[in-house]
Design an enzyme around this catalytic site. Structure first.
Site, PDB file in Angstrom:
ATOM      1  CB  CYS A   1      -0.393   2.424   4.117  1.00 23.23           C
ATOM      2  SG  CYS A   1      -1.909   1.828   3.402  1.00 23.23           S
ATOM      3  CG  ASP A   2       3.320   1.050   4.396  1.00 24.53           C
ATOM      4  OD1 ASP A   2       2.901   1.551   5.455  1.00 24.53           O
ATOM      5  OD2 ASP A   2       3.090  -0.120   4.059  1.00 24.53           O
TER       6      ASP A   2
ATOM      7  CB  CYS B   1      -0.933  -0.003   1.210  1.00 22.73           C
ATOM      8  SG  CYS B   1      -1.920   1.491   1.350  1.00 22.73           S
TER       9      CYS B   1
END
Ligand code: NAP
Length: 305
Positions: free
Chosen positions: A135-136, A132
């Site tokens: 997200c990261d 993701c």
């Protein structure tokens, strides 16, 4: 007989549990043998509102579960192995042993990011390997990153990651992309993105964190290493809907179709989170639709008397 049975225990299911429990519906959550969903495979979560310092994914899930439990959610740590949605109350079979009945059902079984299937990839998941970018990506500021895949997701993630990375290399197993022309063009025009064609990942390198990849050329068979700090696997997702095949409407990729909030085509069955969302796939959007499903189920039960 249960008022509400929730299948799946990620942020969508747990939020539905908090809301239905607080509505005095005494929900039962079947949390699966691998409870908690995709968040349990991540480390820091920095984009879930309310946690200015961030929170670890497993901790966030643990806290959500405790909150749902506090209001009276019952949990069963088991897998649903069969459902019968053809008549009400719905029949839900657990571990092939016990069948329970439900007046309404909330499906929040999520989707699984497809992985390459390498041991080194699963070992370093959350330690440089991610599925993701939203997200990261932030964790890889100024670092070289690799994106694996040749579809729209890979192009989208690579383009997004150029905001943080020093350099993004897209690794694709063929010499032709599957992505739409417009997404391809966008990635190809980006100075920070380079492509490595006909390349298969043989191993993700690194002991505790990712340091690089070992690649094999699909045409010549030559191997080479590529240094990088982050590896984003973007080779598609599979919604966890096998249980419901033929019983509920899905799109061509297997995602459950919802309308008017979280209603499925079966009255009394609602779907929340990634299992019905091929687009956003965030913990916060899953939690949002979990809340919606709870309220939709409550209204349905009220109307049914
Ligand atoms: P996808 O279209 O199925 O593409 C998956 C890519 O991963 C393909 O290039 C495939 O290679 C590669 N791949 C699959 N298994 C692999 C493996 N084991 N090893 C190496 N490579 C592998 O999946 P997606 O990109 O996630 O897109 C899914 C759907 O969402 C599509 O309909 C897409 O259009 C849509 N989407 C749209 C947008 C947008 O419009 N903004 C953004 C994201 C996704 P091959 O090409 O060789 O098969």
């Amino acid at each position: 007989m249960h008022n509400v049975v929730i299948i799946g225990s990620g942020p969508a299911g747990l939020t539905a549990a908090v809301y239905t429990a607080r509505a005095n519906l005494s929900p039962l959550m079947i949390e699966g043998s691998q409870a908690g969903g995709q968040l349990t495979l991540t480390t820091d979560v920095e984009n879930f509102p309310g946690f200015p310092q961030g929170i670890m994914g497993p901790q966030l899930i643990q806290d959500m579960r405790a909150q749902a439990e506090r209001f009276g959610t019952a949990f069963q740590t088991a897998d649903v192995t069969k459902v019968d949605l053809s008549r009400r109350p719905f029949a839900v079979t657990i571990n092939d042993e016990e069948t329970i009945q439900a007046r309404s059902l909330i499906i929040s079984t999520g989707a699984s990011a497809n992985l390459l299937g390498l041991d080194s990839e699963s070992r370093l998941l959350g330690h440089g390997v991610s599925t993701c970018a939203t997200c990261d990506g932030f964790f890889f500021r100024g670092q070289p990153i690799v994106v694996i895949g040749g579809g729209d997701s890979a192009m989208e993630e690579a383009t997004f990651l150029t905001k943080f990375a020093s350099q993004v290399t897209i690794i694709h197993r063929r010499d032709k992309l599957r992505a739409s022309k417009i997404m391809q063009d966008k990635a190809m025009k980006n100075d920070k993105i380079t492509f490595r064609w006909n390349s298969m990942v043989e191993e993700v390198l690194g002991d505790d964190v990712v340091t690089g990849l070992r690649l094999r050329d699909a045409v010549t068979g030559d191997t080479a290493t590529l240094d990088c700090k982050g590896v984003f696997v973007a080779i598609g997702h599979t919604p966890n809907t096998q249980l419901f095949t033929g019983q509920i409407d899905t799109d061509a990729n297997g995602y459950i179709q919802t309308s008017h909030g979280t209603a499925t085509n079966v009255p009394g069955v609602f779907a929340a989170g990634d299992v019905q969302d091929p687009h956003y796939r965030q913990a916060i959007t899953a939690a949002g639709t979990g809340c919606m499903a709870a309220m939709d189920a409550e209204r349905f039960l009220e109307a049914e008397g």
